[in-house]
Scaffold this active site. Structure first.
Site, PDB file in Angstrom:
ATOM      1  N   TYR A 155     -14.830  -5.905  -5.244  1.00  0.00           N
ATOM      2  CA  TYR A 155     -14.826  -7.083  -4.357  1.00  0.00           C
ATOM      3  C   TYR A 155     -16.264  -7.611  -4.155  1.00  0.00           C
ATOM      4  O   TYR A 155     -16.512  -8.811  -4.214  1.00  0.00           O
ATOM      5  CB  TYR A 155     -14.198  -6.664  -3.032  1.00  0.00           C
ATOM      6  CG  TYR A 155     -13.991  -7.738  -1.994  1.00  0.00           C
ATOM      7  CD1 TYR A 155     -12.959  -8.666  -2.103  1.00  0.00           C
ATOM      8  CD2 TYR A 155     -14.809  -7.796  -0.868  1.00  0.00           C
ATOM      9  CE1 TYR A 155     -12.758  -9.626  -1.109  1.00  0.00           C
ATOM     10  CE2 TYR A 155     -14.613  -8.748   0.128  1.00  0.00           C
ATOM     11  CZ  TYR A 155     -13.583  -9.664  -0.004  1.00  0.00           C
ATOM     12  OH  TYR A 155     -13.391 -10.604   0.980  1.00  0.00           O
ATOM     13  N   ALA A 157     -18.800  -7.239  -6.161  1.00  0.00           N
ATOM     14  CA  ALA A 157     -19.280  -7.843  -7.414  1.00  0.00           C
ATOM     15  C   ALA A 157     -18.717  -9.260  -7.568  1.00  0.00           C
ATOM     16  O   ALA A 157     -19.425 -10.197  -7.965  1.00  0.00           O
ATOM     17  CB  ALA A 157     -18.878  -6.979  -8.604  1.00  0.00           C
ATOM     18  N   LYS A 159     -17.627 -11.283  -5.128  1.00  0.00           N
ATOM     19  CA  LYS A 159     -18.145 -12.190  -4.094  1.00  0.00           C
ATOM     20  C   LYS A 159     -19.627 -12.495  -4.322  1.00  0.00           C
ATOM     21  O   LYS A 159     -20.091 -13.602  -4.057  1.00  0.00           O
ATOM     22  CB  LYS A 159     -17.913 -11.587  -2.703  1.00  0.00           C
ATOM     23  CG  LYS A 159     -16.429 -11.452  -2.324  1.00  0.00           C
ATOM     24  CD  LYS A 159     -15.738 -12.805  -2.249  1.00  0.00           C
ATOM     25  CE  LYS A 159     -14.334 -12.709  -1.679  1.00  0.00           C
ATOM     26  NZ  LYS A 159     -13.664 -14.012  -1.567  1.00  0.00           N
TER      27      LYS A 159
HETATM   28  P1  NAP Z   1      -5.166 -13.158   3.512  1.00  0.00           P
HETATM   29  O1  NAP Z   1      -4.784 -13.269   4.930  1.00  0.00           O
HETATM   30  O2  NAP Z   1      -4.813 -11.921   2.747  1.00  0.00           O
HETATM   31  O3  NAP Z   1      -4.597 -14.452   2.725  1.00  0.00           O
HETATM   32  C1  NAP Z   1      -4.808 -14.554   1.349  1.00  0.00           C
HETATM   33  C2  NAP Z   1      -4.314 -15.887   0.848  1.00  0.00           C
HETATM   34  O4  NAP Z   1      -4.624 -15.964  -0.567  1.00  0.00           O
HETATM   35  C3  NAP Z   1      -2.820 -16.067   0.966  1.00  0.00           C
HETATM   36  O5  NAP Z   1      -2.564 -17.434   1.196  1.00  0.00           O
HETATM   37  C4  NAP Z   1      -2.307 -15.652  -0.409  1.00  0.00           C
HETATM   38  O6  NAP Z   1      -1.075 -16.280  -0.763  1.00  0.00           O
HETATM   39  C5  NAP Z   1      -3.414 -16.193  -1.294  1.00  0.00           C
HETATM   40  N1  NAP Z   1      -3.544 -15.516  -2.597  1.00  0.00           N
HETATM   41  C6  NAP Z   1      -3.740 -14.192  -2.828  1.00  0.00           C
HETATM   42  N2  NAP Z   1      -3.812 -13.976  -4.169  1.00  0.00           N
HETATM   43  C7  NAP Z   1      -3.646 -15.175  -4.774  1.00  0.00           C
HETATM   44  C8  NAP Z   1      -3.622 -15.603  -6.117  1.00  0.00           C
HETATM   45  N3  NAP Z   1      -3.748 -14.742  -7.142  1.00  0.00           N
HETATM   46  N4  NAP Z   1      -3.433 -16.918  -6.394  1.00  0.00           N
HETATM   47  C9  NAP Z   1      -3.274 -17.806  -5.377  1.00  0.00           C
HETATM   48  N5  NAP Z   1      -3.296 -17.465  -4.077  1.00  0.00           N
HETATM   49  C10 NAP Z   1      -3.476 -16.165  -3.769  1.00  0.00           C
HETATM   50  O7  NAP Z   1      -6.743 -13.307   3.311  1.00  0.00           O
HETATM   51  P2  NAP Z   1      -7.870 -13.871   4.323  1.00  0.00           P
HETATM   52  O8  NAP Z   1      -8.354 -12.752   5.136  1.00  0.00           O
HETATM   53  O9  NAP Z   1      -7.390 -15.129   4.952  1.00  0.00           O
HETATM   54  O10 NAP Z   1      -9.035 -14.197   3.255  1.00  0.00           O
HETATM   55  C11 NAP Z   1      -9.224 -15.487   2.700  1.00  0.00           C
HETATM   56  C12 NAP Z   1     -10.527 -15.476   1.905  1.00  0.00           C
HETATM   57  O11 NAP Z   1     -11.601 -15.104   2.770  1.00  0.00           O
HETATM   58  C13 NAP Z   1     -10.535 -14.475   0.750  1.00  0.00           C
HETATM   59  O12 NAP Z   1     -11.257 -15.001  -0.338  1.00  0.00           O
HETATM   60  C14 NAP Z   1     -11.297 -13.304   1.338  1.00  0.00           C
HETATM   61  O13 NAP Z   1     -11.921 -12.523   0.341  1.00  0.00           O
HETATM   62  C15 NAP Z   1     -12.311 -14.025   2.202  1.00  0.00           C
HETATM   63  N6  NAP Z   1     -12.859 -13.189   3.275  1.00  0.00           N
HETATM   64  C16 NAP Z   1     -12.065 -12.644   4.224  1.00  0.00           C
HETATM   65  C17 NAP Z   1     -12.626 -11.858   5.219  1.00  0.00           C
HETATM   66  C18 NAP Z   1     -11.817 -11.239   6.312  1.00  0.00           C
HETATM   67  O14 NAP Z   1     -12.385 -10.448   7.088  1.00  0.00           O
HETATM   68  N7  NAP Z   1     -10.539 -11.542   6.445  1.00  0.00           N
HETATM   69  C19 NAP Z   1     -14.003 -11.639   5.224  1.00  0.00           C
HETATM   70  C20 NAP Z   1     -14.791 -12.208   4.241  1.00  0.00           C
HETATM   71  C21 NAP Z   1     -14.198 -12.991   3.265  1.00  0.00           C
HETATM   72  P3  NAP Z   1       0.343 -15.447  -0.710  1.00  0.00           P
HETATM   73  O15 NAP Z   1       0.574 -15.087   0.716  1.00  0.00           O
HETATM   74  O16 NAP Z   1       1.376 -16.383  -1.249  1.00  0.00           O
HETATM   75  O17 NAP Z   1       0.140 -14.237  -1.588  1.00  0.00           O
END
Ligand code: NAP
Length: 248
Positions: A155, A157, A159
């Protein structure tokens, strides 16, 4: 209403941070294309919330790691909704393991969604922005891409790669009226962090000057700024939204 009449695509816009971004951009006047991979109900709910704000919204199922699916999705969005002028590359996954125990498969899985998938969606969308002479690309990277994290080498790598991509693409597109930036969230309350053990989250709180996890809406506010015409002189930047956990 900075984005009135413009179409924004939010990948992974059905849940969590992506959904909050979709709603925030709708508040700014944009119509919204919501991409998701597996949960149509959540995507339709997100669309309903956008429509309740008086904006157009449609959901598009596509695994962003799959090139033909990406190509078909972008062609369908163009046909149904018009050219995409704001792209928020938000979809992401984790497959956490220490590096010693990590399989090639889980390495590839994360890199193919979190880095290559985001890059390839951008590759498909960029011609719309070049034609319009205006565009906004925003990558959702992570504090982990800056600091590293135990058990998240794949992850981190991916990001970290997004940050390098952001800076390169910003240089290539700046003269075309397109800005390319990244938002780096700290730990945010979503489904992704709901699986993190409580003792680890407690450690995160203790290491965060603000003393808590962030909310999806706090990431969305940063995205809204970068997407706005007022951010025209900001490009190649990584905006940290992490409660002070990492400062650079
Ligand atoms: P989340 O709640 O797990 O939601 C992930 C979203 O991405 C869902 O809408 C999911 O759709 C979609 N998704 C997953 N795999 C996919 C694929 N192969 N193709 C298309 N859509 C896909 O995640 P989140 O926490 O909101 O995170 C959103 C972003 O922020 C990510 O890039 C994550 O790395 C980044 N981020 C999050 C955090 C944190 O603490 N939460 C911190 C830093 C960065 P489905 O439900 O249909 O699978």
């Amino acid at each position: 209403m900075d984005l009135q009449g413009k179409l924004a695509l939010v990948t992974g816009g059905s849940r969590g941070i992506g959904r909050a971004i979709a709603l925030e951009l709708a508040d700014a006047g944009a119509d919204i294309a919501i991409n998701y991979s597996s949960n149509p109900q959540a995507a339709e709910e997100a669309c309903e919330l956008v429509r309740a704000k008086g904006r157009r919204a449609m959901a598009f199922k596509c695994n962003i790691a799959n090139d033909p699916e990406n190509h078909a999705m972008i062609a369908t969005i163009r046909k149904e909704m018009g050219p995409i002028l704001v792209l928020v590359n938000n979809a992401g996954i984790t497959r956490d393991r220490t590096f010693a125990k990590m399989t090639h498969e889980s390495w590839n899985e994360v890199l193919s969604v979190d880095l290559t998938g985001q890059a390839m969606v951008t590759h498909e969308v960029l011609p719309d922005m070049v034609n319009a002479g205006w565009g906004r690309v925003i990558f959702i990277t992570s504090i982990v891409g800056e600091m590293g994290n135990f058990g998240q080498s794949n992850y981190a790598a991916a990001k970290g790669g997004l940050i390098a991509l952001t800076r390169s693409l910003a240089r290539e597109t700046a003269r075309k009226g397109i800005t390319v930036n990244a938002v780096a969230p700290g730990f945010i309350e979503t489904d992704m962090t709901s699986v993190v053990p409580d003792n680890v989250l407690e450690q995160v709180r203790q290491n965060t000057p603000v003393g808590r996890l962030g909310k999806p809406e706090e990431i969305a506010a940063a995205v809204r700024f970068l997407a706005s015409p007022r951010a025209a002189f900001v490009t190649g930047e990584v905006l940290n939204v992490n409660g002070g956990m990492y400062m650079n």
